[in-house]
Design a protein around this motif. Structure first.
Motif, short mmCIF file in Angstrom:
data_model
loop_
_atom_site.label_atom_id
_atom_site.label_comp_id
_atom_site.label_asym_id
_atom_site.label_seq_id
_atom_site.Cartn_x
_atom_site.Cartn_y
_atom_site.Cartn_z
N PHE A 145 0.67 -1.20 -0.11
CA PHE A 145 -0.14 0.00 0.02
C PHE A 145 0.78 1.07 0.13
N LEU A 146 2.07 1.12 0.37
CA LEU A 146 3.04 2.33 0.17
C LEU A 146 2.81 3.36 -1.23
N PRO A 147 2.85 2.57 -2.49
CA PRO A 147 2.49 3.54 -3.57
C PRO A 147 1.28 4.47 -3.46
N MET A 148 0.20 3.77 -2.93
CA MET A 148 -0.96 4.58 -2.61
C MET A 148 -0.80 5.62 -1.93
N THR A 149 0.18 5.33 -0.76
CA THR A 149 0.29 6.44 0.18
C THR A 149 1.00 7.61 -0.17
N LEU A 150 1.92 7.47 -1.33
CA LEU A 150 2.77 8.35 -1.96
C LEU A 150 2.08 9.07 -3.04
N PHE A 151 1.50 8.26 -3.86
CA PHE A 151 0.99 8.78 -5.21
C PHE A 151 -0.48 8.92 -5.47
N SER A 152 -1.26 8.62 -4.62
CA SER A 152 -2.61 8.58 -4.88
C SER A 152 -3.33 9.98 -5.02
N LEU A 153 -2.87 10.80 -4.33
CA LEU A 153 -3.24 12.29 -4.61
C LEU A 153 -2.90 12.76 -5.96
N PHE A 154 -1.92 12.47 -6.66
CA PHE A 154 -1.42 12.86 -7.94
C PHE A 154 -2.16 11.85 -9.04
N ILE A 155 -2.47 10.64 -8.51
CA ILE A 155 -3.30 9.95 -9.56
C ILE A 155 -4.53 10.52 -10.10
N GLY A 156 -5.05 11.08 -9.15
CA GLY A 156 -6.59 11.54 -9.20
C GLY A 156 -6.98 12.62 -10.74
N PRO A 157 -5.98 13.44 -10.70
CA PRO A 157 -6.06 14.43 -12.08
C PRO A 157 -5.81 13.47 -13.19
N PHE A 158 -4.91 12.54 -13.18
CA PHE A 158 -4.56 11.66 -14.28
C PHE A 158 -5.89 10.81 -14.77
N ASP A 205 -8.84 11.49 -14.13
CA ASP A 205 -9.91 12.31 -14.64
C ASP A 205 -9.41 12.86 -16.23
N ARG A 206 -8.54 12.61 -16.69
CA ARG A 206 -7.87 13.11 -18.11
C ARG A 206 -8.18 11.93 -18.89
N PHE A 207 -8.13 10.65 -18.54
CA PHE A 207 -8.28 9.71 -19.60
C PHE A 207 -9.60 8.80 -19.40
N PRO A 208 -10.02 8.05 -20.45
CA PRO A 208 -10.92 7.04 -20.33
C PRO A 208 -10.84 6.06 -19.62
N LYS A 209 -11.89 5.80 -18.38
CA LYS A 209 -11.55 4.83 -17.37
C LYS A 209 -11.50 3.33 -17.93
N ARG A 210 -12.31 3.18 -18.81
CA ARG A 210 -12.40 1.65 -19.26
C ARG A 210 -10.83 1.20 -19.90
N GLU A 249 -11.05 23.18 -17.45
CA GLU A 249 -9.78 24.07 -17.75
C GLU A 249 -8.65 23.22 -17.51
N LYS A 250 -7.53 23.58 -18.40
CA LYS A 250 -6.24 22.98 -18.36
C LYS A 250 -5.46 23.47 -17.38
N LYS A 251 -4.83 22.55 -16.28
CA LYS A 251 -4.11 23.16 -15.42
C LYS A 251 -3.12 22.12 -15.10
N ASP A 252 -2.01 22.47 -14.47
CA ASP A 252 -0.61 21.53 -14.19
C ASP A 252 -1.43 20.87 -13.09
N LEU A 253 -0.39 19.74 -12.91
CA LEU A 253 -0.78 18.45 -11.97
C LEU A 253 -0.94 19.14 -10.54
N LEU A 254 -0.19 19.70 -9.91
CA LEU A 254 -0.18 20.16 -8.78
C LEU A 254 -1.33 21.17 -8.62
N ALA A 255 -1.71 22.05 -9.27
CA ALA A 255 -2.83 22.81 -9.24
C ALA A 255 -4.09 22.08 -9.07
N GLU A 256 -4.48 21.00 -10.14
CA GLU A 256 -5.33 20.03 -9.77
C GLU A 256 -5.50 19.45 -8.60
N VAL A 257 -4.40 19.03 -7.88
CA VAL A 257 -4.43 18.46 -6.77
C VAL A 257 -4.90 19.21 -5.86
#
Length: 409
Positions: free
Chosen positions: A65-78, A80-85, A209-217
């Motif tokens: 679960f360590l990667p989820m701890t470190l990167f989950s917040l940054f995965i969310g914008p990703f 939202d940008r791509f088709p889930k399927r 609106e297009k924003k950088d990753l940190l702004a979206e987080v």
């Protein structure tokens, strides 16, 4: 006439299962999750056989679960940008490959503890992307009206896997060895992939609106902070999942050290919990038309924590199974209620980010919790380790409920 009435009653209780796309998704999950639970049981028992250490088992779970701890917040914008399927097809294929590697290493008896650590880390990276993608994909399959029903049914199929998987794994480990559990898990992913290829949904990505990753987080976190019906359920889930719901560490250690059980006894203990979870999920699904309720949102974790506290004092195996049944019912009612509450209160454009935070607090906090559970079990013993984790949960529910009531005013 009777058949029509039964059909209508079924459709009223489980409307999500009348939708073709969801039927395909749910059916694939039904097969795959049985395999997943077989691997969970097999991996935990394999670590204990190799190391005889609850702490080292806790480290495996922490790395998972360590990667989820470190990167989950940054995965969310990703997400939202791509088709889930398409994202889910990729992640499920990766999970199949990891299961095959673990199975082969185990079958040829070359598996080492460090192999399991690396594979657990790889599994963690894939699940960090897979979990928010799958969670936010459900609304695209069923719409908002049937969302709570679909979430509860997802929980039901997850726990059907928890019922069947551990029981089958316990038998197979004793009869054929641990490797067969991992091979069957790898094969089970075919059901998910076939279903996903036949699902017909648009490649939906909300316009924004297009924003950088940190702004979206940052935007997602401020959105959660300003939405109380998302914020407080997530805080409660974070504490309970970190300190009370460490079942992959606490239960095998308690089965072996507190109840003197073998792999079959451990598997049946987890099956008891799975039956309770399955019943809880079906009950929630059948009553989903009422929507999320606060008394369930806070009552379920209170029950979960109370019975975890009691479990540590049990030496009777059958009574322990009964308590695990109640724990399972309470745990799934709680997590499904949180999931429904946060999704129903989320805007479409924010859902991927909200669910990435949900993934972070649900799974991403588990490295801390797994190490804590493993360490306290080694220091205090299996029984007191379970009881301590339950008592922490009890205190957390009371404190967070008071904060929630104050915020509502």
């Amino acid at each position: 006439m009777i058949v029509q009435n039964i059909k209508k009653s079924f459709e009223d209780r489980f409307p999500a299962l009348t939708i073709r796309n969801y039927q395909l998704f749910w059916g694939g999950q039904l097969v795959s999750l049985i395999g997943t639970w077989m691997q969970n049981i097999g991996q935990a028992w394999l670590v204990l056989e190799l190391t005889n250490s609850a702490f080292k088992l806790g480290v495996v779970n922490a790395l998972q679960f360590l990667p989820m701890t470190l990167f989950s917040l940054f995965i969310g914008p990703f997400v939202d940008r791509f088709p889930k399927r398409k994202l889910i097809i990729f992640t499920q294929s990766c999970l199949m490959l990891l299961a095959l590697i673990l199975a082969t290493l185990t079958y040829f008896e070359v598996i080492r503890y460090w192999h399991i650590l690396l594979l657990a880390l790889g599994l963690g990276f894939v699940n960090t992307l897979d979990m928010p993608a799958r969670q936010s994909f459900v609304i695209e399959l069923v719409g908002k009206k049937s969302l709570m029903n679909a979430i509860a049914l997802n929980s039901a199929v997850f726990n059907l896997g928890r019922v069947v998987g551990p029981a089958v794994a316990g038998v197979l480990i004793g009869a054929l060895g641990i490797a067969v559990c991992f091979y069957l898990n790898a094969i089970s992913f075919c059901a998910v992939l076939i279903g996903l290829f036949f699902i017909n949904v648009p490649n939906y990505v909300p316009e924004r609106e297009k924003k950088d990753l940190l702004a979206e987080v940052k935007e997602g976190l401020f959105y959660i902070k300003g939405t109380k019906m998302i914020l407080f359920p997530l805080i409660l889930l974070a504490v309970i999942s970190t300190f009370t719901m460490n079942f992959n560490v606490l239960v095998p250690a308690f089965a072996k050290g507190g109840l003197d059980q073998d792999a079959l006894g451990y598997g049946l203990l987890m099956t008891s919990m799975g039956i309770g979870s399955l019943l809880g999920a079906l009950t929630l699904a059948a009553n989903s038309q009422k929507g999320p309720r606060l008394k369930v949102l806070f009552g379920a974790p209170l029950s979960l924590s109370l019975f975890m506290s009691v479990l540590g004092f049990q030496s009777n195996y059958y009574l322990a199974c009964l308590i695990m049944f109640i724990v399972g019912f309470s745990a799934i009612t709680f997590t499904a209620s949180v999931n429904s509450t946060v999704q129903l209160n989320s805007d479409n454009a924010m859902r991927g980010r909200v669910m990435s935070v949900y993934s972070w607090v649900f799974g991403g906090m588990m490295p801390l919790g797994s190490v804590f559970a493993g360490q306290i079990t080694e220091l205090l013993g299996a029984s007191w380790g379970v009881t301590t984790c339950g008592l922490i949960g009890l205190g957390a529910v009371v404190i967070i409920f008071k904060l929630f009531k104050g915020a509502k005013k």
